[in-house]
Write a protein that holds these residues in place. Structure first.
Motif, PDB file in Angstrom:
ATOM      1  N   PRO A  19       1.078  -1.126  -0.207  1.00  0.00           N
ATOM      2  CA  PRO A  19      -0.126  -0.438   0.220  1.00  0.00           C
ATOM      3  C   PRO A  19       1.612   1.252   0.147  1.00  0.00           C
ATOM      4  CG  PRO A  19      -0.715  -1.373   1.961  1.00  0.00           C
ATOM      5  CD  PRO A  19       0.453  -1.857   0.947  1.00  0.00           C
ATOM      6  N   ALA A  20       0.563   1.707  -0.769  1.00  0.00           N
ATOM      7  CA  ALA A  20       1.287   3.132  -0.921  1.00  0.00           C
ATOM      8  C   ALA A  20       1.122   4.193   0.416  1.00  0.00           C
ATOM      9  CB  ALA A  20       1.104   4.299  -2.315  1.00  0.00           C
ATOM     10  N   LEU A  21       0.177   4.139   1.002  1.00  0.00           N
ATOM     11  CA  LEU A  21       0.090   4.547   2.674  1.00  0.00           C
ATOM     12  C   LEU A  21       1.275   4.323   3.188  1.00  0.00           C
ATOM     13  CD1 LEU A  21      -4.118   4.913   2.756  1.00  0.00           C
ATOM     14  CD2 LEU A  21      -2.048   6.670   2.450  1.00  0.00           C
ATOM     15  N   ALA A  22       1.601   3.324   2.956  1.00  0.00           N
ATOM     16  CA  ALA A  22       2.726   2.264   4.311  1.00  0.00           C
ATOM     17  C   ALA A  22       4.091   2.381   3.414  1.00  0.00           C
ATOM     18  CB  ALA A  22       1.980   1.056   4.787  1.00  0.00           C
ATOM     19  N   ALA A  23       4.283   3.775   2.363  1.00  0.00           N
ATOM     20  CA  ALA A  23       5.235   3.455   1.390  1.00  0.00           C
ATOM     21  C   ALA A  23       5.954   4.590   2.284  1.00  0.00           C
ATOM     22  CB  ALA A  23       4.716   3.375   0.324  1.00  0.00           C
ATOM     23  N   LYS A  24       7.713   4.792   2.322  1.00  0.00           N
ATOM     24  CA  LYS A  24       8.538   6.113   2.892  1.00  0.00           C
ATOM     25  C   LYS A  24       9.163   6.409   1.312  1.00  0.00           C
ATOM     26  CE  LYS A  24      10.615   3.711   7.145  1.00  0.00           C
ATOM     27  NZ  LYS A  24      11.419   3.248   8.138  1.00  0.00           N
ATOM     28  N   LEU A  25       8.632   7.280   1.247  1.00  0.00           N
ATOM     29  CA  LEU A  25       9.162   8.337   0.226  1.00  0.00           C
ATOM     30  C   LEU A  25       9.775   8.876   0.600  1.00  0.00           C
ATOM     31  CD1 LEU A  25       5.577   9.174  -0.622  1.00  0.00           C
ATOM     32  CD2 LEU A  25       6.950   7.462  -1.907  1.00  0.00           C
ATOM     33  N   GLY A  26      10.822   9.950  -0.655  1.00  0.00           N
ATOM     34  CA  GLY A  26      12.484  10.656   0.083  1.00  0.00           C
ATOM     35  C   GLY A  26      12.283  12.493  -0.806  1.00  0.00           C
ATOM     36  N   GLY A  27      11.549  13.273  -0.324  1.00  0.00           N
ATOM     37  CA  GLY A  27      11.395  14.499  -0.447  1.00  0.00           C
ATOM     38  C   GLY A  27      10.772  14.337  -2.419  1.00  0.00           C
ATOM     39  N   PRO A  28       8.922  14.053  -2.538  1.00  0.00           N
ATOM     40  CA  PRO A  28       8.853  13.961  -3.305  1.00  0.00           C
ATOM     41  C   PRO A  28       8.843  15.501  -4.212  1.00  0.00           C
ATOM     42  CG  PRO A  28       7.054  13.599  -1.762  1.00  0.00           C
ATOM     43  CD  PRO A  28       7.858  13.535  -1.783  1.00  0.00           C
ATOM     44  N   LYS A  29       9.251  15.823  -5.142  1.00  0.00           N
ATOM     45  CA  LYS A  29       8.842  16.541  -6.373  1.00  0.00           C
ATOM     46  C   LYS A  29       8.301  16.919  -7.490  1.00  0.00           C
ATOM     47  CE  LYS A  29      13.173  18.082  -4.004  1.00  0.00           C
ATOM     48  NZ  LYS A  29      13.486  16.663  -2.893  1.00  0.00           N
ATOM     49  N   GLY A  30       7.811  15.467  -7.862  1.00  0.00           N
ATOM     50  CA  GLY A  30       7.284  15.522  -9.409  1.00  0.00           C
ATOM     51  C   GLY A  30       6.106  15.266  -9.708  1.00  0.00           C
ATOM     52  N   LEU A  31       5.220  15.045 -10.231  1.00  0.00           N
ATOM     53  CA  LEU A  31       3.928  14.480 -10.139  1.00  0.00           C
ATOM     54  C   LEU A  31       3.545  14.414 -11.339  1.00  0.00           C
ATOM     55  CD1 LEU A  31       1.419  15.472  -7.190  1.00  0.00           C
ATOM     56  CD2 LEU A  31       3.118  13.783  -7.150  1.00  0.00           C
ATOM     57  N   ALA A  32       2.824  13.179 -11.532  1.00  0.00           N
ATOM     58  CA  ALA A  32       1.959  13.203 -13.159  1.00  0.00           C
ATOM     59  C   ALA A  32       0.871  11.839 -13.561  1.00  0.00           C
ATOM     60  CB  ALA A  32       3.718  12.786 -14.073  1.00  0.00           C
ATOM     61  N   TRP A  33      -0.220  13.038 -13.394  1.00  0.00           N
ATOM     62  CA  TRP A  33      -1.833  12.200 -13.293  1.00  0.00           C
ATOM     63  C   TRP A  33      -1.524  11.190 -15.445  1.00  0.00           C
ATOM     64  CZ3 TRP A  33      -6.319  11.639 -16.322  1.00  0.00           C
ATOM     65  CH2 TRP A  33      -7.250  11.317 -15.816  1.00  0.00           C
ATOM     66  N   ALA A  34      -1.862  10.216 -14.864  1.00  0.00           N
ATOM     67  CA  ALA A  34      -2.684   8.921 -15.920  1.00  0.00           C
ATOM     68  C   ALA A  34      -3.998   8.593 -15.792  1.00  0.00           C
ATOM     69  CB  ALA A  34      -1.805   8.573 -17.322  1.00  0.00           C
ATOM     70  N   PRO A  35      -5.069   8.608 -16.810  1.00  0.00           N
ATOM     71  CA  PRO A  35      -6.225   7.891 -15.999  1.00  0.00           C
ATOM     72  C   PRO A  35      -5.814   6.197 -15.077  1.00  0.00           C
ATOM     73  CG  PRO A  35      -6.475   8.057 -18.127  1.00  0.00           C
ATOM     74  CD  PRO A  35      -5.283   8.600 -17.519  1.00  0.00           C
ATOM     75  N   GLY A  36      -6.458   6.514 -14.197  1.00  0.00           N
ATOM     76  CA  GLY A  36      -6.327   5.052 -13.227  1.00  0.00           C
ATOM     77  C   GLY A  36      -4.510   5.419 -12.760  1.00  0.00           C
ATOM     78  N   GLN A  37      -3.880   5.891 -12.971  1.00  0.00           N
ATOM     79  CA  GLN A  37      -2.201   5.980 -12.119  1.00  0.00           C
ATOM     80  C   GLN A  37      -1.515   7.451 -11.590  1.00  0.00           C
ATOM     81  OE1 GLN A  37      -0.088   3.949 -14.269  1.00  0.00           O
ATOM     82  NE2 GLN A  37      -1.520   4.488 -16.780  1.00  0.00           N
ATOM     83  N   LEU A  38      -1.107   7.895 -11.112  1.00  0.00           N
ATOM     84  CA  LEU A  38      -0.300   8.984  -9.984  1.00  0.00           C
ATOM     85  C   LEU A  38       0.843   8.071 -10.258  1.00  0.00           C
ATOM     86  CD1 LEU A  38      -0.728  11.796  -9.202  1.00  0.00           C
ATOM     87  CD2 LEU A  38      -0.151  10.974  -7.244  1.00  0.00           C
ATOM     88  N   PHE A  39       2.219   9.150 -10.827  1.00  0.00           N
ATOM     89  CA  PHE A  39       3.287   9.359 -11.273  1.00  0.00           C
ATOM     90  C   PHE A  39       4.458   9.569  -9.942  1.00  0.00           C
ATOM     91  CE2 PHE A  39       1.643   7.623 -15.045  1.00  0.00           C
ATOM     92  CZ  PHE A  39       2.622   5.997 -14.926  1.00  0.00           C
ATOM     93  N   VAL A  40       5.179  10.111  -9.803  1.00  0.00           N
ATOM     94  CA  VAL A  40       5.728  10.312  -8.035  1.00  0.00           C
ATOM     95  C   VAL A  40       7.602  10.566  -8.643  1.00  0.00           C
ATOM     96  CG1 VAL A  40       6.552  10.516  -6.124  1.00  0.00           C
ATOM     97  CG2 VAL A  40       3.971   9.685  -6.608  1.00  0.00           C
ATOM     98  N   ALA A  41       7.657  11.436  -8.048  1.00  0.00           N
ATOM     99  CA  ALA A  41       9.052  12.156  -8.762  1.00  0.00           C
ATOM    100  C   ALA A  41       9.734  11.750  -7.225  1.00  0.00           C
ATOM    101  CB  ALA A  41       9.411  13.141  -9.175  1.00  0.00           C
ATOM    102  N   ASP A  42      10.610  10.210  -7.186  1.00  0.00           N
ATOM    103  CA  ASP A  42      10.945  10.590  -6.072  1.00  0.00           C
ATOM    104  C   ASP A  42      12.665  11.132  -5.667  1.00  0.00           C
ATOM    105  OD1 ASP A  42      10.496   9.302  -3.253  1.00  0.00           O
ATOM    106  OD2 ASP A  42      10.769   7.632  -3.036  1.00  0.00           O
TER     107      ASP A  42
END
Length: 356
Positions: free
Chosen positions: A267-290
């Motif tokens: 689950p993304a809610l339980a994941a650890k990220l490192g200073g995310p600084k970019g996002l992109a949306w596409a149908p059904g998905q979200l991309f994160v620049a970690d």
């Protein structure tokens, strides 16, 4: 009888085993612009950041350390400068955009009329390039870091290191005023600016809280869906939030708040990220620049599962043998193509990469 039972068990185990994703297996990564060495030429970039499609279908990007906004034509491979003379400063309002001085342009957006807006972090302003005349002007920010001006003209207000901009469906411009821990809203018809989200406190965001009067910890970048939901990356908060368009409430969709690189396949809610600084949306998905993890991660919005789609978690530059073997160096900008491709500004590798 024993052989039949054994065979049945094997069949059941195979049926229950997770299948590899064909999409992931067939993806490739290539460089479309950049040599890996910082520079300013038809083939070089210097720390690229925000990237978008223009009204003409070309790619426009912030060439950060070249202090320019540039255009890349995917068909001809030609690169042209749209704004900035290469000198770091704050000058040129009222004149041609290519003769103006910029100061660390982080992200850009086009409005419906084809005008280009630029978030300049170190000038503490938002500037506009007229789509017809190519004249540049300031639309928000007084050029001095601070916090003031809510309820008055945006050009007299103070911002502190604006990073990201996005147009709401009502035509207002939302600004990640990261140094003030706020999202400001600029009404382009009246020029009035106001605080839209955040309190100025770098505190945790309670899940389900209303947008107004709720703290944000480092609102860094935004992306809006066609339905009007807004996804927001918190740089210091190491989380991704969703602002519901209907209820105007905040909901965490990824990140525990603790910095790290963990959680793939869960689950993304339980994941650890490192200073995310970019996002992109596409149908059904979200991309994160970690960014500090040197990876691009994907959140399946239906299941909530997070995975890495590009990068190894270690800083580097390639090789482009396969997406999960290609090292990145602090990627910042993401752009999803309607055809399923993903553009990545691999900032400190001085490349723009294409994942497809």
């Amino acid at each position: 009888m024993m052989a039949r039972r054994t065979l049945a068990v094997i069949v059941l185990l195979l049926a229950a085993a997770p299948l590899s994703t064909p999409r992931a297996a067939t993806q490739t990564v290539t460089t479309i612009l950049g040599t890996g060495t910082a520079g300013y030429s038809d083939t070089q970039v210097n720390n690229p950041y925000g990237i978008i499609f223009g009204p003409d279908g070309a790619l426009y990007f912030c060439d950060l350390d070249n202090q320019r906004i540039r255009r890349f034509d995917p068909k001809t491979k030609q690169v042209t400068t749209i704004a900035g003379n290469g000198e770091k400063g704050y000058a040129g309002d009222g004149g041609p955009s290519v003769q103006a001085s910029l100061n660390m342009p982080h992200e850009i957006q086009f409005d419906r009329a084809g005008n280009l807006y630029i978030a300049e972090r170190d000038n503490h302003v938002i500037r506009k390039v007229d789509g017809k005349t190519k004249i540049i002007s300031t639309v928000a920010g007084a050029g001095v870091a601070g916090f003031s001006g809510d309820g008055g003209p945006g050009v007299k207000a103070q911002l502190r290191q604006p990073h990201s901009i996005v147009f709401d469906r009502d035509g207002t411009l939302l600004i990640c005023d990261i140094g003030n821990q706020r999202i400001r809203r600029l009404h382009l018809d009246t020029g009035v600016i106001e605080t839209w989200a955040g309190t100025g406190q770098a505190a945790e965001t309670p899940d389900g809280a209303p947008v107004g009067g709720t703290p944000l910890r480092g609102p860094r970048t935004m992306v809006m869906t066609p339905e009007g939901d807004l996804y927001l990356a918190l740089r210091e908060g190491n989380a991704i939030l969703r602002i519901d368009a209907r209820t105007r409430t905040l909901h965490r969709v990824a990140g525990t708040g603790e910095q790290g690189y963990a959680g793939d396949g869960g689950p993304a809610l339980a994941a650890k990220l490192g200073g995310p600084k970019g996002l992109a949306w596409a149908p059904g998905q979200l991309f994160v620049a970690d960014t500090e993890n040197h990876a691009i991660r994907r959140i399946d919005l239906a299941t909530g599962i997070i995975t890495t789609v590009l990068g190894t978690g270690n800083r580097g530059d390639g090789p482009e043998t396969s997406p999960l073997e290609c090292k990145l160096s602090r990627p910042h900008g993401l752009l999803a193509d309607p055809g399923g491709a993903l553009y990545v500004t691999d900032s400190e590798a001085h490349r723009i990469r294409l994942l497809k």
